[in-house]
Scaffold this motif. Structure first.
Motif, PDB file in Angstrom:
ATOM      1  N   LEU A  18     -11.186  -4.212  37.079  1.00 15.79           N
ATOM      2  CA  LEU A  18     -10.154  -3.180  37.245  1.00 15.79           C
ATOM      3  C   LEU A  18      -8.776  -3.823  37.319  1.00 15.79           C
ATOM      4  O   LEU A  18      -7.811  -3.337  36.725  1.00 15.79           O
ATOM      5  CB  LEU A  18     -10.440  -2.379  38.517  1.00 15.79           C
ATOM      6  CG  LEU A  18      -9.568  -1.145  38.691  1.00 15.79           C
ATOM      7  CD1 LEU A  18      -9.937  -0.125  37.638  1.00 15.79           C
ATOM      8  CD2 LEU A  18      -9.739  -0.556  40.069  1.00 15.79           C
ATOM      9  N   ASN A  20      -7.902  -6.724  36.055  1.00 15.99           N
ATOM     10  CA  ASN A  20      -7.543  -7.270  34.750  1.00 15.99           C
ATOM     11  C   ASN A  20      -7.016  -6.198  33.812  1.00 15.99           C
ATOM     12  O   ASN A  20      -6.224  -6.479  32.928  1.00 15.99           O
ATOM     13  CB  ASN A  20      -8.756  -7.931  34.104  1.00 15.99           C
ATOM     14  CG  ASN A  20      -8.940  -9.334  34.606  1.00 15.99           C
ATOM     15  OD1 ASN A  20      -8.047  -9.877  35.236  1.00 15.99           O
ATOM     16  ND2 ASN A  20     -10.090  -9.910  34.337  1.00 15.99           N
ATOM     17  N   MET A  21      -7.485  -4.966  34.004  1.00 10.53           N
ATOM     18  CA  MET A  21      -7.104  -3.904  33.093  1.00 10.53           C
ATOM     19  C   MET A  21      -5.600  -3.645  33.146  1.00 10.53           C
ATOM     20  O   MET A  21      -5.010  -3.215  32.175  1.00 10.53           O
ATOM     21  CB  MET A  21      -7.864  -2.640  33.446  1.00 10.53           C
ATOM     22  CG  MET A  21      -8.033  -1.745  32.271  1.00 10.53           C
ATOM     23  SD  MET A  21      -9.064  -0.394  32.649  1.00 10.53           S
ATOM     24  CE  MET A  21      -8.357   0.787  31.552  1.00 10.53           C
ATOM     25  N   ARG A  23      -3.313  -5.962  33.809  1.00 12.39           N
ATOM     26  CA  ARG A  23      -2.521  -7.140  33.501  1.00 12.39           C
ATOM     27  C   ARG A  23      -2.227  -7.185  32.010  1.00 12.39           C
ATOM     28  O   ARG A  23      -2.893  -6.537  31.210  1.00 12.39           O
ATOM     29  CB  ARG A  23      -3.288  -8.400  33.918  1.00 12.39           C
ATOM     30  CG  ARG A  23      -3.180  -8.644  35.411  1.00 12.39           C
ATOM     31  CD  ARG A  23      -4.200  -9.629  35.878  1.00 12.39           C
ATOM     32  NE  ARG A  23      -4.041 -10.946  35.275  1.00 12.39           N
ATOM     33  CZ  ARG A  23      -4.871 -11.957  35.523  1.00 12.39           C
ATOM     34  NH1 ARG A  23      -5.898 -11.773  36.323  1.00 12.39           N
ATOM     35  NH2 ARG A  23      -4.685 -13.120  34.974  1.00 12.39           N
ATOM     36  N   LYS A  24      -1.185  -7.955  31.663  1.00 13.51           N
ATOM     37  CA  LYS A  24      -0.829  -8.020  30.248  1.00 13.51           C
ATOM     38  C   LYS A  24      -1.845  -8.887  29.503  1.00 13.51           C
ATOM     39  O   LYS A  24      -2.178  -9.968  29.967  1.00 13.51           O
ATOM     40  CB  LYS A  24       0.562  -8.643  30.122  1.00 13.51           C
ATOM     41  CG  LYS A  24       1.161  -8.470  28.739  1.00 13.51           C
ATOM     42  CD  LYS A  24       2.559  -9.039  28.680  1.00 13.51           C
ATOM     43  CE  LYS A  24       2.939  -9.481  27.291  1.00 13.51           C
ATOM     44  NZ  LYS A  24       2.475  -8.623  26.212  1.00 13.51           N
ATOM     45  N   PRO A  25      -2.344  -8.390  28.368  1.00 18.00           N
ATOM     46  CA  PRO A  25      -3.301  -9.198  27.609  1.00 18.00           C
ATOM     47  C   PRO A  25      -2.677 -10.512  27.148  1.00 18.00           C
ATOM     48  O   PRO A  25      -1.464 -10.592  26.932  1.00 18.00           O
ATOM     49  CB  PRO A  25      -3.646  -8.317  26.422  1.00 18.00           C
ATOM     50  CG  PRO A  25      -3.323  -6.956  26.859  1.00 18.00           C
ATOM     51  CD  PRO A  25      -2.170  -7.070  27.785  1.00 18.00           C
ATOM     52  N   VAL A  26      -3.521 -11.538  27.017  1.00 20.48           N
ATOM     53  CA  VAL A  26      -3.008 -12.840  26.606  1.00 20.48           C
ATOM     54  C   VAL A  26      -2.993 -12.978  25.087  1.00 20.48           C
ATOM     55  O   VAL A  26      -2.578 -13.995  24.570  1.00 20.48           O
ATOM     56  CB  VAL A  26      -3.866 -13.966  27.214  1.00 20.48           C
ATOM     57  CG1 VAL A  26      -3.710 -13.995  28.700  1.00 20.48           C
ATOM     58  CG2 VAL A  26      -5.312 -13.813  26.814  1.00 20.48           C
TER      59      VAL A  26
ATOM     60  N   ARG B  39      -9.136  -4.520  27.219  1.00 21.67           N
ATOM     61  CA  ARG B  39      -8.128  -4.637  28.271  1.00 21.67           C
ATOM     62  C   ARG B  39      -8.705  -5.316  29.504  1.00 21.67           C
ATOM     63  O   ARG B  39      -8.045  -6.092  30.171  1.00 21.67           O
ATOM     64  CB  ARG B  39      -7.580  -3.259  28.651  1.00 21.67           C
ATOM     65  CG  ARG B  39      -6.684  -2.637  27.625  1.00 21.67           C
ATOM     66  CD  ARG B  39      -5.610  -3.589  27.152  1.00 21.67           C
ATOM     67  NE  ARG B  39      -4.643  -3.894  28.195  1.00 21.67           N
ATOM     68  CZ  ARG B  39      -3.433  -3.362  28.268  1.00 21.67           C
ATOM     69  NH1 ARG B  39      -3.024  -2.522  27.346  1.00 21.67           N
ATOM     70  NH2 ARG B  39      -2.612  -3.698  29.236  1.00 21.67           N
ATOM     71  N   LEU B  42      -8.607  -8.958  29.096  1.00 26.06           N
ATOM     72  CA  LEU B  42      -7.253  -9.423  28.745  1.00 26.06           C
ATOM     73  C   LEU B  42      -7.048  -9.529  27.243  1.00 26.06           C
ATOM     74  O   LEU B  42      -6.376 -10.433  26.757  1.00 26.06           O
ATOM     75  CB  LEU B  42      -6.955 -10.770  29.417  1.00 26.06           C
ATOM     76  CG  LEU B  42      -6.967 -10.757  30.943  1.00 26.06           C
ATOM     77  CD1 LEU B  42      -6.609 -12.126  31.481  1.00 26.06           C
ATOM     78  CD2 LEU B  42      -5.997  -9.728  31.480  1.00 26.06           C
TER      79      LEU B  42
END
Lengths: 176, 330, 175
Positions: A18, A20-21, A23-26, B39, B42
């Motif tokens: 949850l 991680n959802m 956070r900005k994707p890498v 998502r 990441l």
């Protein structure tokens, strides 16, 4: 204790996913954004020139011998002053695996790698690079190296005409 | 005569509506799952085809349709061709008894928002869902490949084991609603959803539903990293697509069933009933996706232990306790 | 009208599928034909006004028992027998079947002959799950109990017969 760990182990992953959802994707969105590549990244090969502007390649075939996939081929030729050069020089980039072994084998620092990896195309024949495609107008990653100055062979006249030199043997002649 | 024609037209209309909505939802669930999973790991997930990747399902369908429809040389041809259809059709058939809204009044006619209100709706669902196992098993057997067969056998024993607890966890619901009809079950949850009245049954049912849908953490029949693709290893093109779509239709159907049995169906304050129903189904589907992102796959002995030694006794005890409480309350 | 046509159609399907299940050489095909026949039977039950029996027929027979059959067949890896491997059944094998069939036909004919009303069939009625439950657990409660006792006897017997000598010795050692 065991039970508490089990329960925590069951519910912790949900919290992690949850979190991680939001956070900005890498991910780097490739065609629009580009990755900052390291300086020594190994991709497209080039043939460089020495500081005087002459071709560095002496067509010694060491790179083509070192190549594990046999993608380099060339024809050696000799100039008026006795120095060798490649009559033609061909790298088949559909076979090249970008291992960089050719650059390590090269005694004259002629063949070098660049960070340009965007070689994809629809026609495989367009990935067969000839000498004019490979040759560049700069010294690559070494601005001072000149093979002939280092090795000290000052060839100025055709072979066998220098003072104190015997003429070369004619290999096709049977005479002693 | 005209009365009969109108009834027929209404049923056909409802069928088309459900068919369209369910297929649309299944297609976009695939996209939603890929995006949410992305998502949570990441990544972005598919975002190239159309704005925000919204045309991705269409692209997938075109890709699957234009692929070769391959049948392995020693496969049992007829069963191999039929098996994906069984999976998709059984998943769709369950929707016949699911009520997705209260009775509407259109031009002075009472139109119940369910295709057929069977008085044995719960049993119909159990029967049809027990048929779904044949798609997995026959597909795995007919491929004539070791991985497929192993996947098929695993799917078979898993679904048979969890069907027991699935059925038993519904018994308290039936006892509380005093009916097998799904409409009556929803009507019985007018004030309080059964999830709050009987959380144990809800938990057991939810776990069994996960196991029946062959999703992580119960995806042993396909187990990519052990069995290549499990029962659908040998499938390609639209037949693989049918298995795939069947799985997502199943997700929608099971989400609706959880909604109907435990979350109070279309009941809810302020919003119109249909929206409530859709919202609850989507919430359950989101939960499925979240679980997939967070849980590892069970080992096979753990799966069987959980099914036979925990869920089955738990649901049996739950039936007794619910019965005692209902008797005590009169 | 439609119900009558459906009844005869489903009856034909059930009979045909059962026949095919018997003569199939491949055991998996036999199981599938049997499932088909069970389905036809379930629909006949539904047509005759017993939806609960129809549903139970599908859940118990097609959904559980035949699935277990399939499981065993797939685990044992039974290969289909070829025509050369087995001989045609002789009189010794046929006679019990024929005797049974003859008895059945005679009994049916006798019933119709003795009671002419029987050939017209029973009037259509509809049993809701509630009626069915009352009938099963109130009126025929004793019979249901006896049958379930018999089932548990059968289970114990199967356990006893299936136990190997080694396991038995192991159990005796433990006790």
């Amino acid at each position: 204790m065991h039970v508490i760990r089990g329960i925590r182990g069951t519910f912790q992953p949900f919290w992690v996913t949850l979190r991680n959802m939001f956070r900005k994707p890498v991910t780097i969105q490739y065609p629009e954004e580009k990755q900052q590549l390291p300086e020594r990244y190994r991709a497209r090969l080039i043939l460089t020139r020495d500081p005087d502007g002459a071709e560095r390649c002496v067509a010694c075939h060491l790179c083509s011998a070192a190549c594990p996939v046999d993608c380099i081929s060339m024809q050696a030729a000799e100039a008026e002053d006795g120095r060798r050069y490649g009559a033609w020089f061909r790298i088949n980039f559909t076979r090249c695996i970008f291992c960089g072994l050719c650059t390590e084998a090269c005694p004259t620092l002629a063949i070098q790698v660049t960070a340009d990896f965007e070689l994809a195309g629809r026609d495989p024949l367009k990935l067969v690079y000839e000498k004019e495609d490979l040759l560049v107008d700069h010294c690559g990653n070494n601005n001072s190296y000149n093979f002939y100055r280092q090795s000290g062979i000052g060839v100025a006249a055709p072979r066998g005409t220098n003072p104190g030199e015997t003429p070369p043997a004619d290999v096709k002649d049977l005479m002693p | 005569m005209s009365e009969m024609l109108v009834t027929l037209a209404l049923i056909l209309g409802k069928l088309l509506f459900i068919f369209g909505v369910v297929l649309f939802m299944a297609a976009y669930l695939v996209l939603a799952e890929r995006k949410i999973l992305g998502r949570m790991q990441l990544r972005y997930g598919p975002n190239r085809v159309g704005p925000f990747g919204l045309m991705q399902p269409l692209a997938d369908v075109i890709k699957l349709l234009t692929k070769e429809d391959f049948v392995p040389a020693r496969a049992d041809k007829w069963l191999f061709l039929i098996a994906p259809g069984i999976t998709a059709v059984t998943a769709l058939l369950v929707f016949a008894v699911i009520p997705f809204g209260p009775t509407l009044e259109i031009f002075g006619r009472q139109v119940p928002l369910v295709v057929v209100d069977l008085n044995i709706g719960v049993l119909y669902f159990l029967g049809v869902s027990s048929m779904a196992v044949y798609g997995v098993v026959l597909g795995g057997w007919a491929s004539n490949s070791k991985y497929s067969l192993l996947g098929g056998v695993r799917g078979l024993s898993q679904m048979v084991s969890y069907e027991l607890s699935l059925g038993l966890s519904l018994v308290p619901v039936i006892m509380m609603a005093r009916s097998f009809s799904l409409t009556d079950i929803v009507m019985a949850q007018q004030s309080i959803p059964f999830m709050l009245l009987n959380p144990v049954a809800f938990g057991v049912f939810f776990i069994c539903v996960l196991a029946e849908s062959n999703r992580i953490p119960f995806d042993l029949p396909e187990a990519e990293n052990e069995l290549v693709g499990g029962f659908h290893t040998e499938y390609s093109g639209m037949r693989f697509g049918l298995f795939f779509v069947g799985e997502y239709i199943n997700m929608v159907v099971l989400g609706s069933l959880v909604t109907v049995f435990f979350l109070g169906g279309w009941h809810g304050p302020w919003l119109p009933p249909l929206l409530w129903f859709l919202f609850k189904v989507l919430a359950v589907c989101a939960m499925f996706i979240w679980i997939r992102a967070s849980m590892p796959r069970l080992r096979y002995d753990q799966l069987m232990n959980l099914g036979w030694k925990i869920l089955l006794p738990l649901s049996l005890v739950n039936i007794l306790v619910t019965g005692a409480v209902l008797l005590g309350l009169g | 009208m439609i119900a009558t046509v459906m009844f005869y159609l489903l009856g034909a399907v059930a009979l045909g599928a059962t026949g095919l299940a018997i003569i199939q050489r491949n055991p998996v095909y036999a199981v599938i034909y049997l499932v088909k026949s069970i389905f036809a039977l379930a629909l006949i039950f539904y047509l005759l006004g017993a939806p609960l029996v129809a549903a139970l027929q599908v859940i118990v027979y097609a959904g559980a028992i035949m699935v277990l059959f399939l499981f065993v067949i797939m685990m044992l890896e039974i290969t289909p027998t070829s025509a050369t491997q087995c001989t045609a059944p002789g009189w010794a094998q046929w006679s019990p079947v024929l005797l049974l069939a003859l008895t059945l036909v005679t009994l049916t004919l006798l019933l119709i002959g003795l009671d002419p009303l029987a050939s017209e069939g029973v009037p259509r009625w509809h049993a809701s799950p509630r009626d069915f439950g009352y009938a099963l657990f109130k009126e025929y409660a004793l019979a249901v109990k006896i049958i379930s006792f018999q089932l548990s006897f059968a289970a114990v017997g199967a356990f006893h017969v299936g136990m190997t000598e080694r396991r038995r010795a192991q159990l005796e050692d433990e006790s």
